[in-house]
Motif scaffolding. Structure first.
Motif, PDB file in Angstrom:
ATOM      1  N   MET A   1       6.355   0.398  12.408  1.00 51.05           N
ATOM      2  CA  MET A   1       6.877  -0.117  10.937  1.00 51.05           C
ATOM      3  C   MET A   1       8.639  -0.191  11.526  1.00 51.05           C
ATOM      4  O   MET A   1       9.059   0.913  11.633  1.00 51.05           O
ATOM      5  N   GLY A   2       9.248  -1.266  11.393  1.00 50.77           N
ATOM      6  CA  GLY A   2      10.709  -1.357  11.650  1.00 50.77           C
ATOM      7  C   GLY A   2      11.324  -0.952  10.293  1.00 50.77           C
ATOM      8  O   GLY A   2      10.799  -0.863   9.241  1.00 50.77           O
ATOM      9  N   VAL A   3      12.749  -0.539  10.540  1.00 46.81           N
ATOM     10  CA  VAL A   3      13.430  -0.053   9.543  1.00 46.81           C
ATOM     11  C   VAL A   3      13.604  -0.917   8.211  1.00 46.81           C
ATOM     12  O   VAL A   3      13.510  -0.402   7.004  1.00 46.81           O
ATOM     13  N   THR A   4      13.712  -2.282   8.480  1.00 50.85           N
ATOM     14  CA  THR A   4      13.889  -3.341   7.379  1.00 50.85           C
ATOM     15  C   THR A   4      12.525  -3.171   6.413  1.00 50.85           C
ATOM     16  O   THR A   4      12.452  -3.745   5.476  1.00 50.85           O
ATOM     17  N   ASP A   5      11.242  -2.855   7.236  1.00 51.46           N
ATOM     18  CA  ASP A   5       9.918  -2.865   6.618  1.00 51.46           C
ATOM     19  C   ASP A   5       9.716  -1.544   5.875  1.00 51.46           C
ATOM     20  O   ASP A   5       9.419  -1.475   4.741  1.00 51.46           O
ATOM     21  N   TYR A   6      10.582  -0.462   6.242  1.00 46.89           N
ATOM     22  CA  TYR A   6      10.535   1.011   5.830  1.00 46.89           C
ATOM     23  C   TYR A   6      11.308   0.975   4.594  1.00 46.89           C
ATOM     24  O   TYR A   6      10.937   1.742   3.498  1.00 46.89           O
ATOM     25  N   TYR A   7      12.435   0.385   4.429  1.00 43.16           N
ATOM     26  CA  TYR A   7      13.530   0.352   3.418  1.00 43.16           C
ATOM     27  C   TYR A   7      13.148  -0.487   2.437  1.00 43.16           C
ATOM     28  O   TYR A   7      13.638  -1.692   1.807  1.00 43.16           O
ATOM     29  N   VAL A   8      11.845  -0.136   1.617  1.00 42.09           N
ATOM     30  CA  VAL A   8      11.379  -0.884   0.436  1.00 42.09           C
ATOM     31  C   VAL A   8      10.724  -0.018  -0.580  1.00 42.09           C
ATOM     32  O   VAL A   8      10.642   1.113  -0.306  1.00 42.09           O
ATOM     33  N   TRP A   9      10.343  -0.594  -1.802  1.00 38.72           N
ATOM     34  CA  TRP A   9       9.776   0.312  -2.642  1.00 38.72           C
ATOM     35  C   TRP A   9       8.276   0.489  -2.539  1.00 38.72           C
ATOM     36  O   TRP A   9       7.818  -0.297  -1.941  1.00 38.72           O
ATOM     37  N   ARG A  10       7.932   1.790  -2.626  1.00 41.46           N
ATOM     38  CA  ARG A  10       6.745   2.065  -2.690  1.00 41.46           C
ATOM     39  C   ARG A  10       6.084   2.814  -3.902  1.00 41.46           C
ATOM     40  O   ARG A  10       6.891   3.278  -4.683  1.00 41.46           O
ATOM     41  N   GLU A  11       4.817   2.832  -3.938  1.00 45.59           N
ATOM     42  CA  GLU A  11       4.283   3.580  -5.397  1.00 45.59           C
ATOM     43  C   GLU A  11       3.321   4.616  -4.732  1.00 45.59           C
ATOM     44  O   GLU A  11       2.638   4.830  -3.702  1.00 45.59           O
ATOM     45  N   PHE A  12       3.576   5.772  -5.736  1.00 44.15           N
ATOM     46  CA  PHE A  12       2.818   7.046  -5.267  1.00 44.15           C
ATOM     47  C   PHE A  12       2.140   7.391  -6.508  1.00 44.15           C
ATOM     48  O   PHE A  12       2.402   6.961  -7.676  1.00 44.15           O
ATOM     49  N   GLU A  13       1.303   8.513  -6.406  1.00 49.69           N
ATOM     50  CA  GLU A  13       0.389   8.975  -7.432  1.00 49.69           C
ATOM     51  C   GLU A  13       0.184  10.482  -7.233  1.00 49.69           C
ATOM     52  O   GLU A  13      -0.242  10.812  -5.906  1.00 49.69           O
ATOM     53  N   ASP A  14       0.352  11.259  -8.373  1.00 49.49           N
ATOM     54  CA  ASP A  14       0.096  12.768  -8.186  1.00 49.49           C
ATOM     55  C   ASP A  14       0.011  13.538  -9.296  1.00 49.49           C
ATOM     56  O   ASP A  14       0.162  12.991 -10.288  1.00 49.49           O
ATOM     57  N   ARG A  15      -0.497  14.671  -9.276  1.00 54.28           N
ATOM     58  CA  ARG A  15      -0.784  15.529 -10.759  1.00 54.28           C
ATOM     59  C   ARG A  15       0.650  16.239 -10.657  1.00 54.28           C
ATOM     60  O   ARG A  15       0.966  16.921  -9.966  1.00 54.28           O
ATOM     61  N   ILE A  16       1.464  16.310 -11.849  1.00 56.14           N
ATOM     62  CA  ILE A  16       2.532  17.029 -12.058  1.00 56.14           C
ATOM     63  C   ILE A  16       2.317  17.455 -13.760  1.00 56.14           C
ATOM     64  O   ILE A  16       2.059  17.037 -14.441  1.00 56.14           O
ATOM     65  N   GLY A  17       2.545  19.100 -13.611  1.00 58.28           N
ATOM     66  CA  GLY A  17       2.497  19.778 -14.991  1.00 58.28           C
ATOM     67  C   GLY A  17       1.146  19.501 -15.529  1.00 58.28           C
ATOM     68  O   GLY A  17       0.907  19.473 -16.413  1.00 58.28           O
ATOM     69  N   GLY A  18      -0.022  19.244 -14.406  1.00 60.11           N
ATOM     70  CA  GLY A  18      -1.501  19.060 -15.054  1.00 60.11           C
ATOM     71  C   GLY A  18      -1.693  17.595 -15.580  1.00 60.11           C
ATOM     72  O   GLY A  18      -2.840  17.255 -15.829  1.00 60.11           O
ATOM     73  N   GLU A  19      -0.630  16.757 -15.427  1.00 56.90           N
ATOM     74  CA  GLU A  19      -0.884  15.346 -15.590  1.00 56.90           C
ATOM     75  C   GLU A  19      -0.864  14.399 -14.758  1.00 56.90           C
ATOM     76  O   GLU A  19       0.015  14.552 -13.613  1.00 56.90           O
ATOM     77  N   ARG A  20      -1.541  13.291 -14.397  1.00 51.54           N
ATOM     78  CA  ARG A  20      -1.612  12.352 -13.396  1.00 51.54           C
ATOM     79  C   ARG A  20      -0.134  11.473 -13.821  1.00 51.54           C
ATOM     80  O   ARG A  20      -0.291  10.968 -14.824  1.00 51.54           O
ATOM     81  N   ILE A  21       0.482  11.441 -12.726  1.00 52.51           N
ATOM     82  CA  ILE A  21       1.590  10.347 -12.826  1.00 52.51           C
ATOM     83  C   ILE A  21       1.861   9.371 -11.561  1.00 52.51           C
ATOM     84  O   ILE A  21       1.562   9.883 -10.468  1.00 52.51           O
ATOM     85  N   ARG A  22       2.062   8.311 -12.083  1.00 45.95           N
ATOM     86  CA  ARG A  22       2.352   7.226 -11.139  1.00 45.95           C
ATOM     87  C   ARG A  22       3.867   7.073 -11.069  1.00 45.95           C
ATOM     88  O   ARG A  22       4.748   7.164 -11.949  1.00 45.95           O
ATOM     89  N   TRP A  23       4.544   6.887  -9.901  1.00 46.95           N
ATOM     90  CA  TRP A  23       5.772   6.755  -9.440  1.00 46.95           C
ATOM     91  C   TRP A  23       6.470   5.760  -8.506  1.00 46.95           C
ATOM     92  O   TRP A  23       5.538   5.645  -7.466  1.00 46.95           O
ATOM     93  N   ALA A  24       7.582   5.395  -8.558  1.00 48.16           N
ATOM     94  CA  ALA A  24       8.183   4.452  -7.361  1.00 48.16           C
ATOM     95  C   ALA A  24       9.273   5.218  -6.675  1.00 48.16           C
ATOM     96  O   ALA A  24       9.979   6.169  -7.164  1.00 48.16           O
ATOM     97  N   GLY A  25       9.247   5.055  -5.499  1.00 52.41           N
ATOM     98  CA  GLY A  25      10.065   5.705  -4.669  1.00 52.41           C
ATOM     99  C   GLY A  25      10.635   4.974  -3.463  1.00 52.41           C
ATOM    100  O   GLY A  25      10.037   3.799  -3.278  1.00 52.41           O
ATOM    101  N   LYS A  26      11.656   5.004  -2.827  1.00 50.30           N
ATOM    102  CA  LYS A  26      12.161   4.345  -1.750  1.00 50.30           C
ATOM    103  C   LYS A  26      13.143   5.319  -0.973  1.00 50.30           C
ATOM    104  O   LYS A  26      13.902   6.170  -1.654  1.00 50.30           O
TER     105      LYS A  26
END
Length: 391
Positions: A1-26
């Motif tokens: 994966m090139g740097v221009t492909d890496y520097y994009v918004w991605r989506e994640f999901e995990d449990r935080i404080g006992g609750e399922r949360i989706r989030w955007a990261g970059k």
């Protein structure tokens, strides 16, 4: 994966404080692809009532904003100095069906706040003792009597001293939880506490560069805020700016490079860009010290704020520190994006520590590179944008 492909918004999901949360990261945010340990600790212990007003003073990608919005019908404000965090929090709230539920502010939130108006303040401390102390003081000012501050951070980031500062201010700030090298303390605002807002902490400095003094406005938390760093000094001394040049100062910080470029490009124009709210305000104040109507300051994630425009020169001291960590992807993206905003024959001037592999990266992207300065600590590089048809 090139740097221009890496520097994009991605989506994640995990449990935080006992609750399922989706989030955007970059990339560009210190912690974006996994849950911040400080956030995880706050989520374990925070108590939010069904009508509480909540303020998150360093919101990251919006994890705690989601939890707050699910637990209260009260007002929610999320704030961050980092423009990417503001956009991430907006996307995160929307991904969890909470679009528009919180007001999200680029900065420390102070212009939106009224004293004694919040029941809960959340603070996962940023890097920098002075910045963290300012936010603790802002939290105390914004809280109602009896309102609670949840304060977290890493031991290696000096959280113990910030907890001690909160203890001096509030009277008590016991540690409620710890783990992964982080700890979280909780403080309640005493009914008798009288406190002034943190005020304006911008200061004027001066540096002698190219044989003359230059004034600039800076603030704790900005890179090399107390004095001009040697890397930037070498960059200024080596860059060649012609009278009619159009110049992009990429990652402008407090604006001294852009101002000096503006003095030299009197018949051209200069655009200074940064992602930090504090840097943008400092640059605007620095610019106001001079009569340079052809120079402007803009918010930009790398080149997004100037995409589609062309310049004769890009000048940059790329960021490699994000919060308490080091991330080189953004600096690399600076190099990869530079040709797209340079005219044929346009020039890139870049300074970096000698231990960083800029020479290889620049040569890969531009097909050429020249070292203008090397003192075994810093190197200043120049590259010419020569599209293949002109090589």
């Amino acid at each position: 994966m090139g740097v221009t492909d890496y520097y994009v918004w991605r989506e994640f999901e995990d449990r935080i404080g006992g609750e399922r949360i989706r989030w955007a990261g970059k990339p560009g945010l210190e912690i974006w692809s996994h849950v911040d340990p400080g956030v995880a600790l706050i989520a374990q212990v925070m108590e939010i009532g069904p009508e509480d007003h909540v303020l998150d003073l360093n919101c990251g990608v919006g994890w705690l904003g989601v939890l707050a919005a699910r637990r209260t019908t009260g007002r929610i404000i999320l704030a961050s100095d980092h423009g990417l965090a503001v956009e991430a929090a907006r996307r995160t709230m929307a991904m969890n069906g909470l679009e528009g539920r919180a007001r999200i502010f680029h900065g420390d939130g102070y212009p939106l706040l009224e004293p004694g108006s919040f029941d809960v303040v959340l603070l996962n401390i940023p890097k920098g003792k002075e910045v963290a102390q300012r936010l603790v003081r802002l939290a105390a000012w914004a809280l109602k009597p009896g309102g609670r501050l949840y304060l977290a951070g890493p031991k290696r980031g000096g959280v113990d001293s910030i907890i001690a500062y909160a203890r001096d201010l509030f009277g008590r700030a016991p540690v409620w939880a710890y783990g992964s090298g982080y700890r979280v303390a909780v403080a309640s605002r005493p009914a008798h506490l009288e406190i002034e807002p943190p005020g304006d902490d911008f200061v004027e400095r001066e540096a002698v560069v190219r044989g003359r003094p230059w004034r600039f406005i800076t603030r704790p938390g900005l890179f090399s805020w107390s004095a001009l760093d040697e890397g930037t000094r070498h960059l200024i001394e080596q860059m060649e700016i012609r009278p009619a040049d159009h110049v992009l100062d990429l990652g402008c910080g407090y604006g001294i490079v852009g101002v000096i470029a503006g003095h030299e490009a009197r018949e051209g124009r200069v655009v200074m860009v940064d992602i930090s709210a504090a840097a943008l305000e400092a640059s605007r104040r620095t610019l106001a010290l001079y009569s340079l109507p052809h120079v402007e300051v803009r918010l930009s994630d790398v080149i997004d704020g100037v995409r589609g425009e062309l310049f004769d020169v890009v000048v940059t001291n790329p960021p490699i520190h994000q919060g308490f960590g080091v991330e080189r992807e953004v600096a690399t993206q600076f190099v990869y994006d530079a040709p797209s905003v340079l005219r044929p024959g346009g020039r890139l001037y870049l300074v970096g520590a000698v231990v960083l592999p800029y020479r290889t990266i620049i040569e890969r992207v531009f097909g050429n590179v020249e070292i203008l300065f090397d003192d075994r600590h810093y190197r200043v590089y120049r590259a010419l944008h020569m599209p293949r048809r002109l090589r």
